[in-house]
Write a protein that holds these residues in place. Sequence first.
Motif, short mmCIF file in Angstrom:
data_model
loop_
_atom_site.label_atom_id
_atom_site.label_comp_id
_atom_site.label_asym_id
_atom_site.label_seq_id
_atom_site.Cartn_x
_atom_site.Cartn_y
_atom_site.Cartn_z
N LEU A 1 21.47 14.69 -18.88
CA LEU A 1 20.68 15.41 -17.87
C LEU A 1 21.52 16.24 -16.91
CD1 LEU A 1 17.83 15.78 -16.56
CD2 LEU A 1 18.34 13.74 -15.18
N LEU A 2 22.67 15.69 -16.46
CA LEU A 2 23.42 16.30 -15.36
C LEU A 2 24.75 16.90 -15.79
CD1 LEU A 2 22.84 13.47 -12.71
CD2 LEU A 2 21.36 15.42 -13.27
N THR A 3 25.08 16.91 -17.06
CA THR A 3 26.38 17.39 -17.52
C THR A 3 26.65 18.81 -17.04
OG1 THR A 3 26.21 16.02 -19.50
CG2 THR A 3 27.81 17.82 -19.54
N GLY A 4 27.77 18.97 -16.33
CA GLY A 4 28.22 20.29 -15.90
C GLY A 4 27.41 20.93 -14.79
N LYS A 5 26.46 20.22 -14.21
CA LYS A 5 25.58 20.83 -13.21
C LYS A 5 26.02 20.57 -11.77
CE LYS A 5 22.68 22.91 -14.25
NZ LYS A 5 22.61 24.32 -14.70
N MET A 6 26.97 19.66 -11.56
CA MET A 6 27.44 19.37 -10.21
C MET A 6 28.77 20.06 -9.95
SD MET A 6 26.47 15.30 -9.74
CE MET A 6 26.88 14.79 -11.42
N ASP A 7 28.87 20.73 -8.83
CA ASP A 7 30.12 21.40 -8.43
C ASP A 7 30.95 20.39 -7.64
OD1 ASP A 7 32.17 22.96 -7.52
OD2 ASP A 7 30.90 24.65 -6.94
N TYR B 1 0.81 -1.21 0.00
CA TYR B 1 0.00 0.00 0.00
C TYR B 1 0.85 1.27 0.00
CZ TYR B 1 1.12 0.85 4.89
OH TYR B 1 1.80 1.12 6.06
N LEU B 2 2.13 1.15 0.38
CA LEU B 2 3.00 2.33 0.41
C LEU B 2 3.13 2.98 -0.96
CD1 LEU B 2 5.88 1.03 2.73
CD2 LEU B 2 4.10 2.68 3.33
N LYS B 3 2.84 2.24 -2.03
CA LYS B 3 2.95 2.81 -3.38
C LYS B 3 1.96 3.94 -3.60
CE LYS B 3 -0.09 -0.69 -5.48
NZ LYS B 3 -0.12 -1.85 -6.40
N TYR B 4 0.94 4.04 -2.75
CA TYR B 4 -0.03 5.12 -2.87
C TYR B 4 0.46 6.40 -2.18
CZ TYR B 4 -3.03 1.23 -4.23
OH TYR B 4 -3.56 0.13 -4.85
N GLY B 5 1.55 6.30 -1.43
CA GLY B 5 2.12 7.49 -0.80
C GLY B 5 2.67 8.46 -1.84
N GLN B 6 2.67 9.73 -1.51
CA GLN B 6 3.07 10.78 -2.46
C GLN B 6 4.37 11.43 -2.01
OE1 GLN B 6 0.73 11.72 -5.26
NE2 GLN B 6 2.77 12.23 -5.98
N THR B 7 5.30 11.60 -2.94
CA THR B 7 6.53 12.34 -2.67
C THR B 7 6.44 13.72 -3.34
OG1 THR B 7 7.80 11.70 -4.65
CG2 THR B 7 7.74 10.13 -2.81
N ASN B 8 7.53 14.46 -3.29
CA ASN B 8 7.58 15.78 -3.90
C ASN B 8 8.66 15.85 -4.98
OD1 ASN B 8 5.75 17.19 -1.79
ND2 ASN B 8 7.31 16.21 -0.56
N SER B 9 9.02 14.68 -5.53
CA SER B 9 10.10 14.58 -6.51
C SER B 9 9.55 14.30 -7.91
CB SER B 9 11.08 13.48 -6.11
OG SER B 9 11.68 13.76 -4.86
N ILE B 10 10.17 14.94 -8.90
CA ILE B 10 9.78 14.78 -10.30
C ILE B 10 10.89 14.02 -11.01
CG2 ILE B 10 8.98 15.96 -12.38
CD1 ILE B 10 8.63 18.48 -10.55
N LYS B 11 10.54 12.88 -11.61
CA LYS B 11 11.54 12.03 -12.21
C LYS B 11 12.13 12.64 -13.47
CE LYS B 11 12.32 7.28 -13.79
NZ LYS B 11 11.71 5.97 -14.05
N ASP B 12 13.48 12.71 -13.52
CA ASP B 12 14.25 13.07 -14.71
C ASP B 12 13.90 14.42 -15.31
OD1 ASP B 12 15.42 10.60 -14.41
OD2 ASP B 12 14.18 9.61 -15.93
N VAL B 13 13.39 15.34 -14.49
CA VAL B 13 13.11 16.70 -14.96
C VAL B 13 14.43 17.46 -15.10
CG1 VAL B 13 12.82 17.66 -12.64
CG2 VAL B 13 11.60 18.70 -14.58
N ALA B 14 14.45 18.52 -15.88
CA ALA B 14 15.68 19.29 -16.11
C ALA B 14 16.20 19.92 -14.82
CB ALA B 14 15.43 20.36 -17.16
#
Length: 480
Positions: free
Chosen positions: A300-306, A185-198
């Motif tokens: 997706l992540l090129t050059g975005k991590m310091d 039933y935990l699959k019905y829980g909601q997070t605040n994350s968006i998969k693979d967004v820019a």
Amino acid sequence: MIVVHILWLFSFLIRFDAKVKIITNITALIFLMIHLGFEGYRWQMGLTYILFIFLTVFTLKSFIQRNAEKAIVESMKNKRKDKKYLYILFIIIYSLGSFGLVTVMPVFQLPKPAGPFEVGMNSRHLIDESRHDSEQNVRELMIQIWYPAEVEDDVKDIHYESFPYEEWSGTMEFIFSAPRFLFEYLKYGQTNSIKDVAVSNQEDKFPVLLFSHGYGSTRMQSFSQMEELASHGYFVVSVDHTNDAAFTKFPDGREIMNQTDAYSYSFDIEDETDVKRRSRDMSYVLDQLATINDKDPQGLLTGKMDMDRIGIFGHSYGGSTAAQALLDDSRISAGINIDGPLHEPVASSGFEQSFMFILDDDYLYIPDEEIQYTNITPEEFQKYHDKITELADFHYKEGIKGDTFMLTFIEGDHYTFTDFPFLSPLLSWNIDVNQFHQVMNRYILAFFDHYVKGEEPDSLLRKEKKEDKFYYFRANIKNH
């Protein structure tokens, strides 16, 4: 839906007209269709599903045959008074059982992050061919990356990811030896994350924080905390330490369960094997992040991590890992230990970087009734507990060369630092979990903002001592 069923049961007890029962039946059917269509089934509602079938049969029968109740009574050879008592007893059992299950094991939504950024999320499968262990031909790791996201202003319907029930149900199976389907039933829980967004373009690149989970846990154990930190402008990378994690699932469907006992943790600060392996995991992940940052195969992540601004933190055995990684890898500039012990060689040598201890007031204390499940005696555990408490105090005062901090919570326990309390009110009894997490995350942000981002120190860190009924804080600023 449950309330309608209770009213429906009373209609049989009070002997309402058959038409009233039919209307109630139709109302229950509508709620059932809405529930199954928009929410989906879950086992906690099983009694209600079964009751719906039985009540529908009885309702239709009473509508066709007005004397149905009388026939039932005669067949049971009970007096009407006895029948009413049975009805009342059943109503009480059903009410407590149904409301109890959905209350104790609720569908929940993680708290909204307080930072200015939306949160993106991405997972990676890493293969370290230079290392081998007995369970795998090569060392394979799953990592989860949360980051500040860019969402277009004209996007009206944002799809947030569901709670990671597979990792959590596998973890609960390991800890409690409970079947996984109980936690589906935990699959019905909601997070605040968006998969693979820019990734957000508000800054050229963002600093990186590594996270190490507790023994027999999962990289998803502190999902809400990862979201909170990412919303304030960090890449947060949580690592599944395969075989040490309770459960790891790879993209090809393979699953690896921890084969040890949940209470088989080694209560020995001299035992450095596992913590050293975990530390090597963190350094390997940093290597891979640098490669991804140069040229991300997913674009997706090129050059975005310091990669010049890196911090680390962890919970329980993950806190031990954070300390070890600071000793082993000079790329990491600061770290936090959330309710974990210090192991060798850190226990003897310490390290140069700044460090924060976030502890429970009973710091890893285990009562005698739980010690019986471990591999040590109460006397051996007391000796171990005295030693890790002494080490934490010593390294806070002088064993670590950088600035050190000690945040101690009076309320809560070892698992309150994670997302466990959100799963059930039984795990957060008499604790304001939201306040607990808000305080913890404010101090973590203040620490990393100063020692990783390089910002001016927050007033929280400048107070050498703070106490209230909820927690107390001490600061040992050595590098003025």
